[in-house]
Design an enzyme around this catalytic site. Structure first.
Site, PDB file in Angstrom:
ATOM      1  N   SER A 108       0.828  -1.194   0.000  1.00 41.54           N
ATOM      2  CA  SER A 108       0.000   0.000   0.000  1.00 41.54           C
ATOM      3  C   SER A 108       0.869   1.254   0.000  1.00 41.54           C
ATOM      4  O   SER A 108       1.643   1.468  -0.938  1.00 41.54           O
ATOM      5  CB  SER A 108      -0.982  -0.031   1.185  1.00 41.54           C
ATOM      6  OG  SER A 108      -1.983   0.947   1.038  1.00 41.54           O
ATOM      7  N   ASP A 232      -8.476  -5.916  -4.768  1.00 42.03           N
ATOM      8  CA  ASP A 232      -7.682  -4.829  -4.187  1.00 42.03           C
ATOM      9  C   ASP A 232      -8.206  -3.494  -4.697  1.00 42.03           C
ATOM     10  O   ASP A 232      -8.454  -3.329  -5.897  1.00 42.03           O
ATOM     11  CB  ASP A 232      -6.213  -5.019  -4.577  1.00 42.03           C
ATOM     12  CG  ASP A 232      -5.298  -3.906  -4.082  1.00 42.03           C
ATOM     13  OD1 ASP A 232      -5.706  -3.146  -3.177  1.00 42.03           O
ATOM     14  OD2 ASP A 232      -4.176  -3.810  -4.604  1.00 42.03           O
ATOM     15  N   HIS A 267      -7.346  -5.767  -0.442  1.00 41.11           N
ATOM     16  CA  HIS A 267      -6.201  -4.898  -0.172  1.00 41.11           C
ATOM     17  C   HIS A 267      -5.447  -5.298   1.088  1.00 41.11           C
ATOM     18  O   HIS A 267      -4.215  -5.216   1.130  1.00 41.11           O
ATOM     19  CB  HIS A 267      -6.680  -3.448  -0.052  1.00 41.11           C
ATOM     20  CG  HIS A 267      -5.583  -2.443   0.058  1.00 41.11           C
ATOM     21  ND1 HIS A 267      -4.788  -2.092  -1.008  1.00 41.11           N
ATOM     22  CD2 HIS A 267      -5.131  -1.726   1.114  1.00 41.11           C
ATOM     23  CE1 HIS A 267      -3.910  -1.193  -0.629  1.00 41.11           C
ATOM     24  NE2 HIS A 267      -4.084  -0.956   0.661  1.00 41.11           N
TER      25      HIS A 267
END
Length: 551
Positions: A108, A232, A267
Site C-alpha cells: 500500500s 484490491d 487490499h
C-alpha cells in the site's frame, strides 16, 4: 540476528529520519532490503518479514516516513517520499554493512514509496516489490475524478504523527460518510489538512501531478515485481504501473524482467487464503509472500538462479476455476473481445425486471429508466473497496432488489466462458441533471441464484472527456460513456449466468453525485436525477468482455 535501533538518517535538507536495522549474526556486508512506511518500524507484519529475510542472509532497514513516529519534521502524506526515498537509498548504499545492492518492499503506502524514487535511479537499487500500490493519488483518492470517499476519510485514523486506531472503531462512520459539505465533514473529529486538499482538487491538476508516475516511466531502470489482488482497491493502479514498467521503462532489464502477480485477494489480505465475501477460493489462494520476495531478491541482488526469470512474467489466479496460470503478456494475446448487448422491454429495474444480456445486436427497444436520489444511494456491497467489511466477492442480491438498479442477465451458459482482462461498458445514457454518475457491475450468477460481484466501474459525466477540464452535460441529451470496470479473471461455469448491473451510485466507496453541477465537496444541496439507459439500433449499449478461448 543483530538489531540496531535509533538510527538517524540525514536527508538533503538536514531533517533526520528514524530507522531500525536488522542484520544476520555472521558477516559484515549484506544486500539490504528497505521499507519506508508511515505505519511504524514496529509493524508486526514487517517485523516478521524482516526475521524471514535476515534468516536468508539479507539486512533489513525499516524507516519511519518524514514526520511519522520517530522521524523529524512534519508529515505531508506522499509529497516527500520521492526525495526522502532517494536520499535514504544513497545513504544505505554507502554504509559499511551494505554490499552495494538494495531491494525494497512494502504494501500500500510503502508500495508507493518504492516506485516514487525509481525515476531518480539510485545505482544501488536493484529490485522493487511494490504490493497493492498506486500510480498516483488521483487514481487512489479520485478514481476517474470521483472521490473514493472511504479512502479519503481514512486519513482520520491515520492521524498526523501516529495512527489513531483506538477511536477508529468508535466512530459512527455511516453518519460521518453522509455529512455535507464534504470539505468540513471531518472538522469536528480532527485536523486533517490533506483530506481537505483532496476535496479541493477534483481535477487532475498540479496537486496530483507533482508526485505522479505519469510521464516518469521513461526514466526507470530498476525491474519491479508488482503484486495485487482482484479485489484490491488499487488493482487498476497496479496494472497501470506494470504496463508503464514493461512498455516505457528506460532500462531493458526493467522492461523485460518486471513481473506481475494477481491473486484472489483484497487490499488488506494479499497472499492469504482466508475466506472473505461469499466465495471461498480454497487453499490454492495462499502464497507465501516473504518466500515470493526472496526468490526475486536472490535473482536480482545475489545473482542466484532462483528460476523466476524462466517463469511467465504474469501470474494470474483464475477465479471460478481457482487455479494459477502463467501468461506472457497483459492483456492476453489470444483475447477475443466480445460484445454483449443490453436488451429489455423497458422494465429492467431490479433482478425481477426484464433486462437481458446477449450477443444479439438490438433493434427497436424502449429505453430503461430509473430515479437516482442521492439521499438514498445504492450501498457498496462487495467489489474493490479498501475496507474488508464491504469488499470482495459478495452476493449482490440485496442490492438487485432495488428499482434504481437495472439488471441485465444472460441465459444460463451452455459451456464454460473464461473472462480474463480489462472489462468495459459502452453506455448510451441521458439524465435530467447537468451532472450525474453512472455505475456498472459485473456479476457471476450461480445456479442457486447467488450473484457474486466480480468487478465494477463508475463515470462522472463532467469528466467524460477530460480529467483536467470538466464540462456539464445537456439535460436529456444522449451521450456515450465508456465505463472501465477494471480487470478480472473469472471462469463462468456452464449453467452460470453473466450479469450486468447499471445504476448511479456506489456509496460509501464513492461520494454521491448530488446532481446539482455545483463545485464538488462544497455543496450540501441535492436533486433527484431521472436517468435513461438506451439500447436500441441507434444506441447499442454493450458490455465488452475479454473472452479467452478454452481448449
Amino acid at each position: 540476528m543483530r538489531i540496531q535501533l535509533d538510527i538517524s538518517i540525514p536527508m538533503r535538507d538536514g531533517v533526520r529520519l528514524y530507522g531500525a536495522l536488522y542484520r544476520p549474526d555472521a558477516g559484515e556486508r549484506f544486500p539490504v532490503l528497505l521499507i519506508r512506511s508511515p505505519y511504524s518500524t514496529q509493524h508486526p507484519r514487517y517485523v516478521e518479514w524482516a526475521r524471514r529475510f535476515v534468516a536468508e542472509g539479507y539486512a533489513v532497514l525499516m524507516q519511519d516516513s518524514r514526520g511519522r513516529y520517530e522521524s523529524e519534521d512534519e508529515w505531508r502524506p506522499y509529497v516527500d517520499e520521492r526525495d526522502d526515498g532517494f536520499d535514504t537509498q544513497q545513504w544505505i548504499g554507502q554504509q559499511p554493512w551494505c554490499d552495494g545492492t538494495i531491494g525494497t518492499f512494502g504494501v500500500s503506502y510503502p508500495g508507493f514509496t518504492q516506485i516514487l524514487p525509481a525515476p531518480l535511479r539510485s545505482p544501488f537499487v536493484k529490485a522493487l516489490v511494490p504490493i497493492a500500490n498506486q500510480e498516483d493519488n488521483y487514481g487512489h483518492m479520485r478514481y476517474n475524478g470521483i472521490l473514493q470517499l472511504q479512502n479519503a476519510m481514512n486519513f482520520i485514523w491515520l492521524g498526523q504523527r501516529t495512527n489513531q486506531n483506538a477511536p477508529r472503531d468508535l466512530i459512527d462512520w455511516d453518519q460521518v460518510y453522509r455529512r455535507l459539505p464534504l470539505l468540513t465533514a471531518l472538522d469536528d473529529l480532527g485536523e486533517r489538512p490533506f483530506y481537505r486538499e483532496i476535496i479541493r482538487h477534483p481535477c487532475f491538476d498540479e496537486f496530483w501531478a507533482s508526485y505522479s508516475m505519469k510521464g516518469q516511466y521513461g526514466e526507470v531502470e530498476t525491474p519491479a515485481y508488482f503484486i495485487t489482488g482482484w479485489y484490491d482497491n488499487l488493482l487498476h493502479e497496479g496494472f497501470k504501473c506494470f504496463k508503464g514498467w514493461r512498455q516505457q521503462a528506460r532500462g531493458r532489464e526493467a522492461r523485460e524482467r518486471s513481473r506481475l502477480m494477481v491473486g484472489p485477494w483484497t487490499h488488506t489480505q494479499i497472499g492469504s487464503d482466508d475466506p472473505f465475501g461469499d466465495v471461498d477460493f480454497g487453499p490454492a489462494a495462499r502464497v507465501d509472500m516473504p518466500q515470493a520476495h526472496l526468490r526475486w531478491y536472490d535473482q536480482r541482488l545475489k545473482g542466484v538462479d532462483s528460476g523466476i526469470d524462466r517463469e511467465a512474467p504474469v501470474q494470474l489466479f483464475v477465479m471460478g476455476e481457482n487455479v494459477w496460470r502463467g501468461e506472457e503478456t497483459w492483456p492476453l494475446e489470444r483475447t477475443q473481445y466480445t460484445r454483449f448487448f443490453l436488451h429489455s422491454g423497458g422494465q429492467a429495474n431490479s433482478m425481477h425486471g426484464d433486462g437481458r444480456l446477449s450477443r444479439q445486436e438490438p433493434r427497436d427497444e424502449p429505453c430503461d429508466s430509473y430515479a437516482y436520489d442521492p439521499d438514498d444511494p445504492v450501498p457498496t456491497l462487495g467489489g474493490q473497496s479498501m475496507f474488508i467489511d464491504n469488499t470482495g466477492p459478495k452476493d449482490r442480491r440485496p442490492v438487485e432488489q432495488r428499482d434504481d438498479v437495472l439488471v441485465y442477465t444472460t441465459e444460463p451458459l451452455a459451456a464454460d466462458v473464461e473472462v480474463t482482462g480489462p472489462v468495459e461498458l459502452v453506455l448510451h445514457a441521458a439524465s435530467s441533471a447537468v451532472e450525474t454518475d453512472f455505475t456498472a457491475t459485473l456479476v457471476d450468477v450461480h445456479p442457486g441464484g447467488k450473484a457474486i460481484h466480480l468487478c465494477e466501474g463508475i463515470v462522472r459525466t463532467c469528466f467524460r472527456d477530460s480529467y483536467r477540464d470538466p464540462s456539464p452535460i445537456e439535460p436529456d441529451q444522449v451521450y456515450v460513456y465508456r465505463i472501465e470496470l477494471w480487470e478480472t479473471s473469472n471462469l463462468f461455469r456452464a449453467g452460470h449466468c453473466i450479469r450486468l448491473e447499471v445504476s448511479s451510485s456506489n456509496f460509501p466507496r464513492f461520494d454521491r453525485n448530488l446532481n446539482t453541477g455545483h463545485p464538488h465537496g462544497l455543496d450540501d444541496g441535492m436533486q433527484v436525477a431521472q436517468q435513461r439507459i438506451y439500447h436500441d439500433r441507434a444506441h447499442p449499449s454493450h458490455l465488452i468482455l475479454p473472452v479467452i478461448p478454452r481448449p
